[in-house]
Design an enzyme around this catalytic site. Structure first.
Site, PDB file in Angstrom:
ATOM      1  N   LYS A 120      -5.861  12.473 -17.867  1.00 52.10           N
ATOM      2  CA  LYS A 120      -5.923  13.918 -18.735  1.00 52.10           C
ATOM      3  C   LYS A 120      -5.180  13.680 -19.902  1.00 52.10           C
ATOM      4  O   LYS A 120      -4.816  12.561 -20.620  1.00 52.10           O
ATOM      5  CB  LYS A 120      -6.666  14.996 -18.307  1.00 52.10           C
ATOM      6  CG  LYS A 120      -8.039  14.563 -17.517  1.00 52.10           C
ATOM      7  CD  LYS A 120      -8.786  14.565 -18.531  1.00 52.10           C
ATOM      8  CE  LYS A 120     -10.109  14.313 -17.178  1.00 52.10           C
ATOM      9  NZ  LYS A 120     -11.303  15.308 -16.229  1.00 52.10           N
ATOM     10  N   ARG A 167       0.902  -1.502  -0.019  1.00 46.95           N
ATOM     11  CA  ARG A 167      -0.203   0.223   0.234  1.00 46.95           C
ATOM     12  C   ARG A 167       0.474   1.822  -0.006  1.00 46.95           C
ATOM     13  O   ARG A 167       0.526   2.060  -0.887  1.00 46.95           O
ATOM     14  CB  ARG A 167      -0.644  -0.056   1.017  1.00 46.95           C
ATOM     15  CG  ARG A 167      -2.330   1.106   0.695  1.00 46.95           C
ATOM     16  CD  ARG A 167      -2.792   0.961   2.156  1.00 46.95           C
ATOM     17  NE  ARG A 167      -3.213  -0.052   3.380  1.00 46.95           N
ATOM     18  CZ  ARG A 167      -2.396   0.201   4.596  1.00 46.95           C
ATOM     19  NH1 ARG A 167      -1.912   0.954   4.746  1.00 46.95           N
ATOM     20  NH2 ARG A 167      -2.679  -1.684   5.169  1.00 46.95           N
ATOM     21  N   ASP A 184      -7.076  22.994  -9.196  1.00 51.78           N
ATOM     22  CA  ASP A 184      -7.456  21.804  -9.861  1.00 51.78           C
ATOM     23  C   ASP A 184      -6.203  22.679 -11.404  1.00 51.78           C
ATOM     24  O   ASP A 184      -6.647  23.078 -11.550  1.00 51.78           O
ATOM     25  CB  ASP A 184      -8.046  21.948 -10.198  1.00 51.78           C
ATOM     26  CG  ASP A 184      -8.751  20.398 -11.166  1.00 51.78           C
ATOM     27  OD1 ASP A 184      -7.806  21.056 -11.806  1.00 51.78           O
ATOM     28  OD2 ASP A 184      -9.405  19.906 -10.772  1.00 51.78           O
TER      29      ASP A 184
END
Ligand SMILES: *Cc1c(COP(=O)(O)O)cnc(C)c1O
Length: 400
Positions: free
Chosen positions: A218, A67, A193
């Site tokens: 993206k 993890r 962002d």
């Protein structure tokens, strides 16, 4: 080869980032591999109990438990940190939405006040109005064009100002240095962002931001086949984000990291082509009688152009335009007639995409009053002449 060399230019850092010798080779095997291999792991085996106990506090670059990542994961995080001058580290999340939510959760507590840009990506608003509200965090939405007047909205309990520039769907450009200047003076953190620009076109931390988020889904991935998000932060904030990520159990797959690293290596050339192609199409649209306005900050007539030209080193390929005097049916006929543009969410892949966009219902601090229907285009790497011919077909179908 080092990823921490600030003297290297951005395109070179994209090529070198994360390729540390200890992650790409083993001295006992006598060589190195160009790309960090995919290290898949849940369990890590220790030689002795003492070894296991000693490793308990290892975090970023010692194998501990799956993890906490493997060299493939660390290589991507390192490469993203190297893209953002002034950054101390990067954390990876399973999607862009997960990155935004994890950042907000890490930095806000019950009773805190958040200033959120009104043109934020819709799921970011949903998190503020949903889970953050439930946890006792109050959100005030603000006009993206507020600039230094953000000072008037800061309350004693304001902890964070969230920015997104250009804004989702409507592409307003924020005066980021004006806002971060006020925030720093008032002891308020800022988070942006930065998915549209990536640090290649807008290095956010250099403009005074504390935490830069990207949806890697993206442009970084660039091939429409993997999802991930990142937070890159200053030395002051990064330990807080890391602690929250560990508590929330945020982990990403090394296979997906390898896809993201592959995309990252070509980001500079792709961004240039996305930007150039986008401008060709945007300028062509601006001259068409069927078009009301083109929402693209690199066009000289755009309201955000002056600030954009001051702060950004180029455009990406995502923008919008309105259909003058058209109705919903006409917009649908236009979009359905396109053959080179896929109809689909997301953007930043090599292939062009189109979606209808309706911002009016997702603004509260400002009003979107333009009655003309809005279309959003993600311009890919095709020859723009073919895209223009396709849009011409769309107009013909629309007016038929
Ligand atoms: C797509 C997008 C996100 C969310 O990213 P996912 O990886 O799809 O979760 C966040 N912000 C912006 C501006 C986006 O366009």
């Amino acid at each position: 080869m080092t990823t921490d060399d600030d003297s290297l230019r951005p395109a070179t850092r994209l090529v070198q980032g994360g390729r540390r010798p200890e992650w790409t080779g083993d001295p006992r095997l006598g060589g190195g591999i160009v790309n960090p291999p995919v290290w898949r792991a849940s369990t890590i085996l220790y030689d002795t109990v003492a070894d296991l106990k000693a490793r308990g506090h290892a975090t970023h670059d010692k194998l501990y438990y799956g993890r906490r990542g493997t060299p493939t994961v660390w290589a991507l995080a390192d490469a993203l940190t190297a893209m953002e001058p002034g950054a101390a580290g990067t954390l990876l999340y399973p999607s862009g939405v997960a990155a935004n939510s994890a950042g907000l959760l890490a930095l806000l507590s019950p009773g805190d006040h958040l200033l959120m840009v009104d043109s934020a990506y819709e799921p970011t608003r949903a998190f503020c109005d949903g889970m953050l509200a439930r946890l006792g965090v109050t959100t005030t939405y603000y006009d993206p064009l507020v600039g230094a007047a953000i000072a008037e909205l800061i309350r004693p309990e304001t902890r964070l100002i969230f920015l997104e520039s250009p804004g989702s769907l409507t592409f307003e450009v924020q005066d980021v240095p004006a806002i971060t200047g006020v925030a720093r003076a008032r002891g308020v953190l800022t988070m942006i962002d930065n998915t549209w620009a990536t640090p290649l076109l807008f290095p956010a931390l250099a403009h005074g931001v504390d935490v830069a988020m990207m949806s890697l889904t993206k442009y970084v991935g660039g091939h429409s086949d993997a999802m991930m998000g990142s937070l890159t932060a200053t030395r002051a904030v990064w330990p807080k984000l890391r602690s929250a990520a560990y508590q929330l159990g945020q982990a990403v797959s090394p296979d997906d990291c390898a896809l993201m690293l592959r995309g990252l290596r070509t980001l500079d050339v792709r961004m240039q082509r996305h930007g150039e192609n986008g401008l060709v199409v945007a300028n062509w649209l601006a001259a068409r009688g069927e078009v009301g306005r083109v929402l693209h900050p690199a066009l000289a007539g755009d309201g955000g152009h002056a600030i954009w030209a001051r702060d950004f080193s180029g455009p990406s390929g995502l923008f919008g335009f309105t259909l003058k005097g058209a109705d919903e049916g006409a917009r649908t006929r236009f979009i359905d007639a396109l053959t080179q543009f896929g109809i689909g969410f997301s953007w930043g892949g090599y292939e062009s995409l189109v979606v209808p966009a309706d911002p009016a219902g997702i603004r509260t601090a400002t009003r979107w009053t333009d009655p003309d229907p809005l279309v959003r285009l993600s311009i890919g790497l095709e020859d723009p002449a073919d895209l223009i011919a396709d849009l011409e077909r769309g107009f013909a179908a629309m007016t038929a």
